[in-house]
Design an enzyme around this catalytic site. Sequence first.
Site, short mmCIF file in Angstrom:
data_model
loop_
_atom_site.label_atom_id
_atom_site.label_comp_id
_atom_site.label_asym_id
_atom_site.label_seq_id
_atom_site.Cartn_x
_atom_site.Cartn_y
_atom_site.Cartn_z
N GLY A 72 63.69 28.57 -1.39
CA GLY A 72 62.30 28.40 -0.99
C GLY A 72 61.38 29.21 -1.91
CB SER A 73 58.00 30.53 -1.29
OG SER A 73 57.51 29.29 -0.84
#
Lengths: 628, 372
Positions: free
Chosen positions: A325-326
């Site tokens: 993810g981020s």
Amino acid sequence: MPSRQAIKDAQLEQGLFLRRLLFVGLLILLAFAAVIARLIDLQIVNHEHFTTLSQNNRVRLEALPPPRGLIYDRNGVLLAENRPTYQLEVVPEQVRHLDETLAQLGELVAIEPSDVDRFRRMIRRRAPFQAIPLRLNLSDEEVGILAVNRHRFPGVDIQARLGRHYPLDAATAHVLGYVGRIDERELARIDARNYNGTSHIGKIGIERHFEDELHGDIGYRQVEVNAQGRVLRVLDRQPPQSGRDLILGLDIGLQLAAQEALGGRSGAIVAIEPQTGEVLALVSMPAFDPNLFVNGIPASTYSALRQDRAQPLFNRALTGQYPPGSTIKPVIGLAGLEYGVTTASRTMFAAGYYTLPNDTRRYRDWRRQGHGLVDLDLAITQSSDVYFYDLAYRLGIDRMSEFLDRFGMGARTGIDTTGEAPGILPSREWKRRTQNMPWYPGETIIAGIGQGYMLTTPLQLASITATLAMRGERVRPRLLRAMVDSGDETPQWTEREPLPPVSVRDPMFWDQVLEPMVHVMHEKNGTAYGSTGRDAAYMIAGKTGTAQVFGLGEGEYEEDEVAAHLRDHALFIGYAPAESPRIAVAVVVENGGSGGRVAAPVARKVMDHYLLNGHPDDSPNGRPGGAM
Amino acid sequence: MFDGETPRETLGRAVARLLHLDFALLGGLLLLAAIGLTILYSASGEESAMLLRQLVRLGAAFAVMVLLANLPMQSLRLWAPWVYGAGVLLLLLVLLVGDIGKGAQRWLDLGVIRFQPSELMKLAVPLMLAWYFAEKPLPPAFRHLAVAAVVLLLPVALIVKQPDLGTALLVASAGLFVIFLAGMGWRYIVGLLVLAAATAPVAWHYLHDYQRRRVLTLLDPERDPLGAGYHIIQSKIAVGSGGLYGKGWLNGTQSQLEFLPERSTDFIFAVFTEEFGLLGALLLIAVYLFIIFRGLYIAVRAQDTFARLLAGSLSLTFFVYVFVNMGMVSGILPVVGVPLPLVSYGGTSMVTLMAAFGILMSVNSHRRLISK
């Protein structure tokens, strides 16, 4: 010479053959003379000695298994020890009617059919005079019952042996692994000589990885036994050599604090000391009691563990694979700077979605209204997806996957234990090899925010975080800090193992992605400011992340509407103190939802415990004066 | 040597001659088989079923011997390269599809019988090498030795890979004996020995730890008193406690009380010496020596190089069996799985052994046919 070589000379050949045969004949006589000399030596010279031995072929050799090495944490807390346990042993040769004896013993104490099966298998492999364990782990009461009836069973004995015990049970299960009884496959692999008296072997984890070091060397004693197999006296003894003790880099206090910080949710936490690569905590929740496995786990308990939906046997920290993810954004940002496709001062307008040129498909930002005009700093601080979609498009998948590879993404870290999964670093080549499909541009876009095919383990994330903290310097993560030989006090320290570092054209690039990570925690608009960074007593650099469990397509979903097990995984990576890192942490909370609200506070608790508690003798560089 | 014969003996010799059998060799082998059955009865714990099975095997093996004794040398010589080629192919086949018997790939399952191609090589390798050297001027030139080395090493390497070290050792020695008897130069022999001594430490350096441990246990079984060493310790007690006269038939405690492992197969010599003592052992050794030297005598009297080399090699291989087994049981050689010929229980190698004696007899009778 040439004429002799050209034609066959029968006379000469026969002479040659005869000479050779005479030579061999002489050798034959010599060889038999040697055999006869040996027979005379055995049968005449040493006849008395061997007669005595054969008459008293009651002189037995018994294997003395070596005590297994102990395992400590970095502060000397005992994590794996050996405790005396009582076991029921049978010397098959001394028992007249084996089936009858087994049946009668079964009336006194509980003996499972699986115990009997194992016992019968071992009979075939061991010499007939060797004691073979029938039941392990007798209770005090059972020992009492057997002792009273002892006289009825010649060749049956109660033996005290050392058994493995893990005093912190579930808290260390996923780090240490456990030992269990040696099975058929292992029998084929081990050195049968050295394991002659050993019943247990490391099955997984540290116990398995360091099996050779922990096991030690077998000893023997020569004993005289009477007709019932009772030992009358010990004639000779060669003591066993204990296994080596292991000192782990683990801080058990931190391990327990981390476990508690997860608050009963499923997930994993890995904390690493960035300079050395030593693993300070490695938590996977839920866990199980490893002591259950030492003496054979009852089938019902085992299947309950196997069928538990929360998967307590699954080591999430090493084997669990999650989209980063981020949390991957700082590394992607660094790649953008390195390849010159962006600069710290470049700004772009980040709307609520991104589209590829000549394509209508919309790639949405997590914030519906977008982030407005953003530069790299703001894009990391507020976790702008659109900025990184654009950056990924500018980099292209080849450069992106090459740069992530330098950080060790999608490859085993090579930590010194078993079961580590590699994760996946997608690339054109990878997709062709595994799916026989070409790479699509859209897949590059979502790779920019750590989604799509990309998978990583919590350990890998922690290692990448440590690399960020060390500004590109890389060290192989390891659990073992030192080994101590038995009977020797001086520990042999494990060498720190440097890996090829990540270097960039301009060292300033590091500041341009690491400073925004501090802003994530300590600026009002940071994604972990409110939940975590606001009241921290030291500076943290971190990045939140949310990994989709569930393909969402173009739509969005409301958290409350989705079943708990389909909710996003909450992720967080971070290190502290930001100015001189002492701990790097990766947190995954399964189905936790938001990385900023759920995962970051967990990491904060781990950092607090490590930096604020229990280290009074450490330098106080973890406490900044409040200049935020 | 057999003067003063009774009419019955003459009849026996007449039958033997008619069947191309060598009377002296046959007598020695029958005596050996009788001794073997006697001690097997004791070693098997007086089990007559086992005795019967061994008897059937002996019968089959002697039949093979008679068959080969009647095969003229010329045919054998004609077939030599084909037998060898077929043998190598079968070895390759075993490695590819072999049945896994006793943890190693040795067997080829032919439906009805299971066949061990490495056994065939005990005959095929000396046959092939004798065939090769028969046409060459002797002592052999270097290039001929090089060819011979390839002919020898190819099947040996395949057998080692199975892995079956005992058989590999016997096949290798059968081949080496042919090369040695053909007159391989002493400087080559010394050179090879020096080379072997020099490369051993290098090879040791490249071995894995566990491989080293296995070699060490092989060389020094007392390292592992409950495993490999257990055999040898119990075997020495059996031999030593036998003394000069032995404990008497069926009275050996080591064997009867089952302290001695593999007492009816590889370690049967320990049972024999325990029960019949040093005197019995000397008698048994005398019988073996008689058979070996009778074989060598046939080799000396053989009429061409092929027969001579073949007969010499087969007799010497028989010696290797006996010596390795006795050396292993008495603890002067490492434990390798080599049976005591015609005495140990088991049939795989017995047929090959008797086939070899059939060939020896053929060499002998073939000569006589021409000279008379």
